[in-house]
Scaffold this active site. Sequence first.
Site, PDB file in Angstrom:
ATOM      1  N   SER A 144       0.829  -1.160   0.121  1.00  0.00           N
ATOM      2  CA  SER A 144       0.151   0.147  -0.087  1.00  0.00           C
ATOM      3  C   SER A 144       0.660   1.295  -0.140  1.00  0.00           C
ATOM      4  CB  SER A 144      -0.840  -0.028   1.466  1.00  0.00           C
ATOM      5  OG  SER A 144      -1.597  -1.007   1.326  1.00  0.00           O
TER       6      SER A 144
ATOM      7  N   HIS B 183      -2.438  -3.601  -6.364  1.00  0.00           N
ATOM      8  CA  HIS B 183      -2.837  -3.445  -4.955  1.00  0.00           C
ATOM      9  C   HIS B 183      -4.262  -3.616  -4.899  1.00  0.00           C
ATOM     10  CE1 HIS B 183      -3.694  -0.372  -1.616  1.00  0.00           C
ATOM     11  NE2 HIS B 183      -3.111  -1.157  -1.099  1.00  0.00           N
TER      12      HIS B 183
ATOM     13  N   GLU C 137      -5.684  -1.587  -7.706  1.00  0.00           N
ATOM     14  CA  GLU C 137      -5.092  -0.500  -8.355  1.00  0.00           C
ATOM     15  C   GLU C 137      -3.624  -0.994  -8.838  1.00  0.00           C
ATOM     16  OE1 GLU C 137      -6.243   3.412  -5.372  1.00  0.00           O
ATOM     17  OE2 GLU C 137      -4.583   1.956  -4.618  1.00  0.00           O
TER      18      GLU C 137
ATOM     19  N   ASN D 286      -6.293   5.563  -1.285  1.00  0.00           N
ATOM     20  CA  ASN D 286      -6.049   6.194   0.168  1.00  0.00           C
ATOM     21  C   ASN D 286      -5.685   7.616  -0.024  1.00  0.00           C
ATOM     22  OD1 ASN D 286      -6.174   3.671   1.574  1.00  0.00           O
ATOM     23  ND2 ASN D 286      -3.882   3.287   0.890  1.00  0.00           N
TER      24      ASN D 286
HETATM   25  N1  LIG Z   1      -4.026  -5.199   5.647  1.00  0.00           N
HETATM   26  C1  LIG Z   1      -4.592  -4.368   4.786  1.00  0.00           C
HETATM   27  O1  LIG Z   1      -5.675  -3.677   4.897  1.00  0.00           O
HETATM   28  C2  LIG Z   1      -3.681  -4.216   3.378  1.00  0.00           C
HETATM   29  C3  LIG Z   1      -4.434  -3.509   2.379  1.00  0.00           C
HETATM   30  C4  LIG Z   1      -4.003  -3.591   0.943  1.00  0.00           C
HETATM   31  C5  LIG Z   1      -2.451  -3.795   0.999  1.00  0.00           C
HETATM   32  N2  LIG Z   1      -1.662  -4.187   2.005  1.00  0.00           N
HETATM   33  C6  LIG Z   1      -0.480  -4.675   1.911  1.00  0.00           C
HETATM   34  O2  LIG Z   1      -0.352  -6.009   1.726  1.00  0.00           O
HETATM   35  C7  LIG Z   1       0.889  -6.481   2.574  1.00  0.00           C
HETATM   36  C8  LIG Z   1       0.659  -7.286   3.437  1.00  0.00           C
HETATM   37  O3  LIG Z   1      -0.133  -7.131   4.598  1.00  0.00           O
HETATM   38  P1  LIG Z   1      -1.118  -7.867   5.437  1.00  0.00           P
HETATM   39  O4  LIG Z   1      -2.093  -6.968   6.194  1.00  0.00           O
HETATM   40  O5  LIG Z   1      -1.795  -9.288   4.790  1.00  0.00           O
HETATM   41  O6  LIG Z   1       0.120  -8.361   6.445  1.00  0.00           O
HETATM   42  P2  LIG Z   1       0.158  -9.474   7.736  1.00  0.00           P
HETATM   43  O7  LIG Z   1       1.043  -9.062   8.735  1.00  0.00           O
HETATM   44  O8  LIG Z   1      -1.407  -9.993   7.852  1.00  0.00           O
HETATM   45  O9  LIG Z   1       0.790 -10.869   6.736  1.00  0.00           O
HETATM   46  C9  LIG Z   1       2.051 -10.642   6.072  1.00  0.00           C
HETATM   47  C10 LIG Z   1       2.538 -12.072   6.139  1.00  0.00           C
HETATM   48  O10 LIG Z   1       3.710 -11.883   5.437  1.00  0.00           O
HETATM   49  C11 LIG Z   1       4.661 -13.147   6.049  1.00  0.00           C
HETATM   50  N3  LIG Z   1       6.132 -12.930   5.564  1.00  0.00           N
HETATM   51  C12 LIG Z   1       6.943 -11.908   6.220  1.00  0.00           C
HETATM   52  N4  LIG Z   1       8.222 -12.238   5.632  1.00  0.00           N
HETATM   53  C13 LIG Z   1       7.886 -13.013   4.673  1.00  0.00           C
HETATM   54  C14 LIG Z   1       8.960 -13.469   3.504  1.00  0.00           C
HETATM   55  N5  LIG Z   1      10.346 -13.151   3.609  1.00  0.00           N
HETATM   56  N6  LIG Z   1       8.388 -14.553   2.991  1.00  0.00           N
HETATM   57  C15 LIG Z   1       7.108 -15.038   2.817  1.00  0.00           C
HETATM   58  N7  LIG Z   1       6.289 -14.405   3.642  1.00  0.00           N
HETATM   59  C16 LIG Z   1       6.588 -13.559   4.607  1.00  0.00           C
HETATM   60  C17 LIG Z   1       4.196 -13.033   7.407  1.00  0.00           C
HETATM   61  O11 LIG Z   1       4.740 -14.365   8.060  1.00  0.00           O
HETATM   62  C18 LIG Z   1       2.764 -12.753   7.505  1.00  0.00           C
HETATM   63  O12 LIG Z   1       2.090 -14.035   7.411  1.00  0.00           O
HETATM   64  C19 LIG Z   1       1.567  -5.337   2.806  1.00  0.00           C
HETATM   65  O13 LIG Z   1       2.550  -4.817   1.849  1.00  0.00           O
HETATM   66  C20 LIG Z   1       0.441  -4.275   2.911  1.00  0.00           C
HETATM   67  O14 LIG Z   1       0.813  -2.914   2.623  1.00  0.00           O
HETATM   68  C21 LIG Z   1      -2.376  -4.377   3.479  1.00  0.00           C
END
Ligand SMILES: NC(=O)c1ccc[n+]([C@@H]2O[C@H](COP(=O)([O-])OP(=O)(O)OC[C@H]3O[C@@H](n4cnc5c(N)ncnc54)[C@H](O)[C@@H]3O)[C@@H](O)[C@H]2O)c1
Length: 285
Positions: free
Chosen positions: A121, A142, A154, A193
Site C-alpha cells: 500500500s 494493490h 490499483e 488512500n
Molecule cells: N491489511 C490491509 O488492509 C492491506 C490492504 C492492502 C494492501 N496491504 C499490503 O499487503 C501486504 C501484506 O499486508 P497484510 O496486512 O496481509 O500483512 P500481515 O502481517 O497480515 O501478513 C504478512 C505475512 O507475510 C509473511 N512474511 C513475512 N516475511 C516473509 C517472507 N520473507 N516471505 C514470505 N512471507 C513473509 C508473514 O509471516 C505474514 O504471514 C503489505 O504490503 C500491505 O501494505 C495491506
Amino acid sequence: MSGIERILVVGSGTMGSQIGLVAALAGYDTTVQDISEPMLAKAKAELSARMDTSVAKGRLTVAEAEAALGRLFFSTDLESAAARADFVIEAATERLDVKEQIFARIGQLAPEHAILATNSSTLGSSKVAAATGRADRVCNMHFFNPALVMKCVEVVRHEATSQATVETTLELARRFGKEPVLINREIPGFIANRLMGAVQKEALALAAAGIASKEDIDTTARTALGHPMGPFELMDMVGLDVIDFIAQATYAETGDEADRPDPQVAALVAEGKLGRKSGQGWYSY
Ligand SMILES: NC(=O)c1ccc[n+]([C@@H]2O[C@H](COP(=O)([O-])OP(=O)(O)OC[C@H]3O[C@@H](n4cnc5c(N)ncnc54)[C@H](O)[C@@H]3O)[C@@H](O)[C@H]2O)c1
C-alpha cells in the site's frame, strides 16, 4: 492472457490468504507461500471456513468450493513455487528490507516471462524492481481489504514498467472478477488512500476546530455523500495504527507539511486505542 496458469502469492496474512483464494476461485493453480507454518495453517483453516460459509449461503456449490480449494496450495518452499509461477503477487510484511529480499529471490527463481507484482500500500514497486533484474515486468497490484469482497485493484506502473506488463496485470485482475484501475506513475497513497486521506484530513480538522462532533461529521458523510460509513468510523475499522503508519510513510516520502501525521490519531495510538480491533478508538466497541 495466454501463458498465465500458475500464480504464486508470497505472504499468507490478511491480504495474501484472500488474494490466494481469489486466484483459485478464478480457476488458477495457486500457491500461497509464507515463511511461517502457523500463518499458513491459519490461512488454510480460515479460507476453508469461508468456503463453507459461501456454500451455506448458496453463493457457491459444494463442487465449486472444493474445486477452488483443490487448486490452492500452501507452502513454505519459495524455490519450487516460484520456479513454476507465471505471475507472482507479493503480499508479505510491509517492510522494504523484507520486500527487497523477496524480490531479489523471485527475480532469480521465477521463469523469465513471469510478472512480479507487489500488493504494497505504501511502497512503489520501483523500490524493489532493480533487485529483480527484470524491472519492466514489475508493478504494484494493490488489492483492498477484504480482498475476496472489494472490487478495486490499483495497478501502478513505475517508469520502467512495460505496457505489456500493465495490460497483463489489468487483464488478470479482471479475470479475478475485479475492476482494476491504472495509475500512470507512482504517488504516495495511489488513488483510493489519497481520496480517503483528503476526507479524513478535513474531518479531523473540522472536529479539532470544534465545528462539529465526530458523530455529526460521520452522519453527514453517510447521509449527504452516501458513504457507507463516516471518516471516523472508517478510521476505526482500518485501525488507527495503520492510518498513522500510512501518514508517517507518506510524510517521510513527500516532506510536505500538509501530509504531517495527525496528532489526534497519534495520541490515540499511543494510548493503545487502535479502533475496532482493540475495542476502543474514536468510538467504543
Ligand atoms: N491489511 C490491509 O488492509 C492491506 C490492504 C492492502 C494492501 N496491504 C499490503 O499487503 C501486504 C501484506 O499486508 P497484510 O496486512 O496481509 O500483512 P500481515 O502481517 O497480515 O501478513 C504478512 C505475512 O507475510 C509473511 N512474511 C513475512 N516475511 C516473509 C517472507 N520473507 N516471505 C514470505 N512471507 C513473509 C508473514 O509471516 C505474514 O504471514 C503489505 O504490503 C500491505 O501494505 C495491506
